[in-house]
Write a protein that holds these residues in place. Structure first.
Motif, PDB file in Angstrom:
ATOM      1  N   ALA A  79      38.358  29.204  39.775  1.00 57.83           N
ATOM      2  CA  ALA A  79      39.186  29.494  40.950  1.00 57.83           C
ATOM      3  C   ALA A  79      38.743  29.513  42.304  1.00 57.83           C
ATOM      4  O   ALA A  79      39.283  29.649  43.154  1.00 57.83           O
ATOM      5  CB  ALA A  79      39.093  31.072  40.518  1.00 57.83           C
ATOM      6  N   PHE A  98      43.660  37.607  39.134  1.00 55.58           N
ATOM      7  CA  PHE A  98      44.386  36.987  40.459  1.00 55.58           C
ATOM      8  C   PHE A  98      44.451  38.043  41.475  1.00 55.58           C
ATOM      9  O   PHE A  98      44.151  37.961  42.757  1.00 55.58           O
ATOM     10  CB  PHE A  98      45.545  36.123  40.041  1.00 55.58           C
ATOM     11  CG  PHE A  98      45.008  34.943  39.407  1.00 55.58           C
ATOM     12  CD1 PHE A  98      44.096  34.187  39.748  1.00 55.58           C
ATOM     13  CD2 PHE A  98      45.810  34.702  38.208  1.00 55.58           C
ATOM     14  CE1 PHE A  98      43.668  33.093  38.783  1.00 55.58           C
ATOM     15  CE2 PHE A  98      45.487  33.571  37.282  1.00 55.58           C
ATOM     16  CZ  PHE A  98      44.398  32.825  37.812  1.00 55.58           C
ATOM     17  N   ILE A 108      44.421  36.248  44.980  1.00 56.67           N
ATOM     18  CA  ILE A 108      44.873  34.583  44.898  1.00 56.67           C
ATOM     19  C   ILE A 108      46.312  34.691  44.377  1.00 56.67           C
ATOM     20  O   ILE A 108      46.594  35.638  43.624  1.00 56.67           O
ATOM     21  CB  ILE A 108      44.020  34.033  43.633  1.00 56.67           C
ATOM     22  CG1 ILE A 108      42.703  34.082  43.969  1.00 56.67           C
ATOM     23  CG2 ILE A 108      44.584  32.814  43.352  1.00 56.67           C
ATOM     24  CD1 ILE A 108      41.700  33.577  42.766  1.00 56.67           C
TER      25      ILE A 108
END
Length: 198
Positions: A106, A131, A136
């Motif tokens: 990531a 996430f 993200i």
């Protein structure tokens, strides 16, 4: 020697070359490796290993009884959009015992695709949580095996309790065009999010 040097120069990336790093995540057996393979212009790097008897207690094959291998580190593929821009695709391993790899994968990523299988929808919750907790950007792509679309995007979004601005799309990861549409949707989502925060 001159020919070797000129050959290297001809294949060197331009100074303004940009590589955008995208993650392909989701539960065990949802189609991450297949998506990377179907859209990559290069032969993908795969870290597939055979499932063993020792993994039976921890790798549930419910809904994926024919699965015989699993990703143990990552998949990698590439799509060149133009001379100065490429997408680097990193498929994550699906089982929780390999999640320690996710932090490395990531790092520096632009965004992620969370693949979902409506037969095992709960399997994508850990990726969504990952996430969301790290800020993200991600989209959810429902892998419609054999073209079967049993649930609408809205129904999936409600079941996953997604925010209204999180795109949900239906796809078939075996189809290159369908896979490309997923990646385009992700990049468009990231750009839209950046334009609202700037």
């Amino acid at each position: 020697m001159a020919s070797v040097h000129s050959d290297r120069a001809a294949h060197a990336a331009p100074a303004d070359f940009t590589a955008l790093k995208l993650l392909i995540a989701g539960g065990f057996g949802v189609g991450k490796t297949t998506l990377v393979e179907s859209v990559s212009e290069i032969r993908p790097l795969r870290t597939e290993e055979p499932l063993t008897e020792a993994s039976r207690p921890v790798d549930s094959l419910d809904g994926v009884a024919t699965k015989s291998t699993t990703t143990v580190a990552m998949d990698f593929g590439r799509i060149t959009l133009r001379d100065t821009l490429a997408l680097y695709l990193f498929g994550t391993p699906g089982q929780d015992r390999f999640w320690f790899v996710w932090d490395e994968l990531a790092t520096g990523c632009l965004g992620a695709v969370v693949l979902a299988d409506t037969r095992r929808l709960a399997d994508c919750f850990p990726a969504i949580d990952y996430f969301e907790s790290r800020g993200i950007p991600f989209i959810v792509a429902v892998n419609c095996f054999d073209g079967i679309r049993t649930h609408s995007q809205g129904a999936v979004a409600r079941a996953l309790d997604l925010t209204a601005d999180t795109p949900v799309m239906l796809c078939d990861v075996r189809d290159r065009e369908s896979g490309k549409e997923v990646l385009i949707s992700l990049v468009e989502h990231v750009l839209a999010m950046e334009s609202t925060t700037n």
